[in-house]
Design an enzyme around this catalytic site. Sequence first.
Site, short mmCIF file in Angstrom:
data_model
loop_
_atom_site.label_atom_id
_atom_site.label_comp_id
_atom_site.label_asym_id
_atom_site.label_seq_id
_atom_site.Cartn_x
_atom_site.Cartn_y
_atom_site.Cartn_z
N CYS A 166 -2.20 -37.93 7.26
CA CYS A 166 -1.32 -38.40 8.33
C CYS A 166 -2.03 -38.48 9.68
O CYS A 166 -1.57 -39.17 10.57
CB CYS A 166 -0.09 -37.50 8.42
SG CYS A 166 -0.50 -35.78 8.74
N HIS A 168 8.71 -34.20 8.57
CA HIS A 168 8.13 -35.34 9.31
C HIS A 168 8.50 -36.63 8.55
O HIS A 168 7.65 -37.28 7.94
CB HIS A 168 6.62 -35.16 9.41
CG HIS A 168 5.96 -36.03 10.44
ND1 HIS A 168 6.65 -36.89 11.27
CD2 HIS A 168 4.64 -36.19 10.77
CE1 HIS A 168 5.79 -37.52 12.06
NE2 HIS A 168 4.58 -37.12 11.78
N ASP A 212 -3.20 -32.72 4.93
CA ASP A 212 -2.80 -32.58 6.34
C ASP A 212 -3.53 -31.34 6.88
O ASP A 212 -4.10 -30.56 6.10
CB ASP A 212 -1.27 -32.40 6.41
CG ASP A 212 -0.73 -32.28 7.84
OD1 ASP A 212 -1.45 -32.66 8.79
OD2 ASP A 212 0.41 -31.79 8.00
N GLN A 234 6.73 -40.25 9.10
CA GLN A 234 5.38 -40.35 8.52
C GLN A 234 5.48 -40.57 7.01
O GLN A 234 4.79 -41.43 6.45
CB GLN A 234 4.58 -39.08 8.83
CG GLN A 234 3.18 -39.09 8.24
CD GLN A 234 2.25 -40.08 8.92
OE1 GLN A 234 2.06 -40.03 10.13
NE2 GLN A 234 1.66 -40.99 8.17
N ARG A 236 2.91 -46.87 10.74
CA ARG A 236 3.93 -46.14 11.51
C ARG A 236 4.73 -47.12 12.36
O ARG A 236 5.94 -47.04 12.49
CB ARG A 236 3.28 -45.08 12.42
CG ARG A 236 2.66 -43.91 11.71
CD ARG A 236 3.68 -43.01 11.02
NE ARG A 236 4.63 -42.39 11.94
CZ ARG A 236 4.39 -41.31 12.68
NH1 ARG A 236 3.23 -40.69 12.60
NH2 ARG A 236 5.32 -40.80 13.47
N ARG A 246 10.60 -35.08 18.98
CA ARG A 246 9.56 -34.27 18.31
C ARG A 246 9.63 -32.88 18.92
O ARG A 246 9.42 -32.70 20.12
CB ARG A 246 8.17 -34.87 18.52
CG ARG A 246 7.08 -33.90 18.15
CD ARG A 246 5.71 -34.50 18.09
NE ARG A 246 5.55 -35.33 16.92
CZ ARG A 246 4.38 -35.71 16.42
NH1 ARG A 246 3.25 -35.33 17.00
NH2 ARG A 246 4.32 -36.46 15.33
N1 NVA Z 1 1.58 -30.70 10.05
C1 NVA Z 1 1.11 -31.30 11.27
C2 NVA Z 1 1.42 -32.76 11.29
C3 NVA Z 1 0.89 -33.50 12.48
C4 NVA Z 1 1.24 -34.94 12.48
C5 NVA Z 1 1.74 -30.60 12.45
O1 NVA Z 1 2.94 -30.30 12.40
O2 NVA Z 1 1.04 -30.30 13.41
N1 CP Z 2 0.70 -38.37 12.24
C1 CP Z 2 1.28 -38.13 13.42
O1 CP Z 2 2.48 -37.92 13.52
O2 CP Z 2 0.42 -38.21 14.47
P1 CP Z 2 0.70 -37.78 15.99
O3 CP Z 2 0.80 -36.27 16.01
O4 CP Z 2 -0.49 -38.29 16.73
O5 CP Z 2 1.97 -38.40 16.44
#
Ligand code: NVA
Ligand code: CP
Length: 313
Positions: free
Chosen positions: A268, A133, A228, A136, A296, A106
């Site tokens: 999400c 992502h 989101d 997800q 997940r 990540r």
């Molecule tokens: N769009 C959000 C998703 C978090 C799971 C982010 O990138 O922070």
């Molecule tokens: N939805 C998601 O990816 O959550 P986290 O940021 O908690 O991993």
Amino acid sequence: MSLRNKDLLSIHDLSVGEVAHILDVARKLKKKLKNGEPHEYLKGKTLAMLFSKASTRTRVSFETGFHQLGGHALYLNDSQTQLGRGEPIRDTARVLSRMVDGIMIRTFSHDSVIELAEYASIPVINGLTDLLHPCQALTDLLTIEEHLKVMKGRKFVYVGDGNNMAHSLMFACAKVGMNMVCASPKGYYPDPEILRQAQEDAALTGCTITVEEDIMKAAQGADVLYTDVWTSMGEEAERDQRMKDLHDYQINAELLKVARPTCMVLHCLPAHRGEEITEEVLEGPQSYVFDQAENRLHVQKAIMVLLMSDAVI
Ligand code: NVA
Ligand code: CP
């Protein structure tokens, strides 16, 4: 069809059949877990999990899932590794490839993940970048299928920022033939190249992927309403501007009224109540956000088994 030793960087790279296969294996692994049947398909293997951003769901689902599969997962964040001190991603890729069996990452830049995968000789799984992502969005397909049974021909409406989540959902919908509308204000539309690729995928399954500025028009007759956060990780400096610009792009009771009565609400998570979604809708009877979070675990276990073993499930 085999995903063995491949990477999972984007849903766009998967065939329609591979997406269906991941969902099928996820359903079977979910059943095995619920029935208490052993399923240690990755016994003795190790997964390195590289995190440059925060996480609750991704970390816990990968770590727990890998453990349930009989393996060992290592949580590595930037403050604990040499990556955080500037060691190149291509060196990290080759070192980890000599020691572990798979990498989940990540991070911010999607290009870094592509570089990691290029230099690694083991499977690399994208656990979120600024662009995509995929884990997800694949999970969200399972959740939708569980509740709506048929996905093909349904109307999926994404509300808000045309971000990483929107991008992966466009690809996910395209692969299963769901019509997707991304309702975003000007300036927050999804990346045009991602939109073009998703539309190419959609042409193969006979569905449409479109962008619509009018949120009420977009939500008409929706089978799924999804949102989101307005400010993703790494965009914190833009928060005040985003709050203003995205103010009208909220899932609330009024919006839900124009959707189908059976419409599912998904997010999400983490959610910002009162911003992209109201407390009432998030906690309401049409919200499936916690089923979504649980899935997940099951979908990522399927991904890991398919990428990292020869098991036939
Ligand atoms: N769009 C959000 C998703 C978090 C799971 C982010 O990138 O922070
Ligand atoms: N939805 C998601 O990816 O959550 P986290 O940021 O908690 O991993």
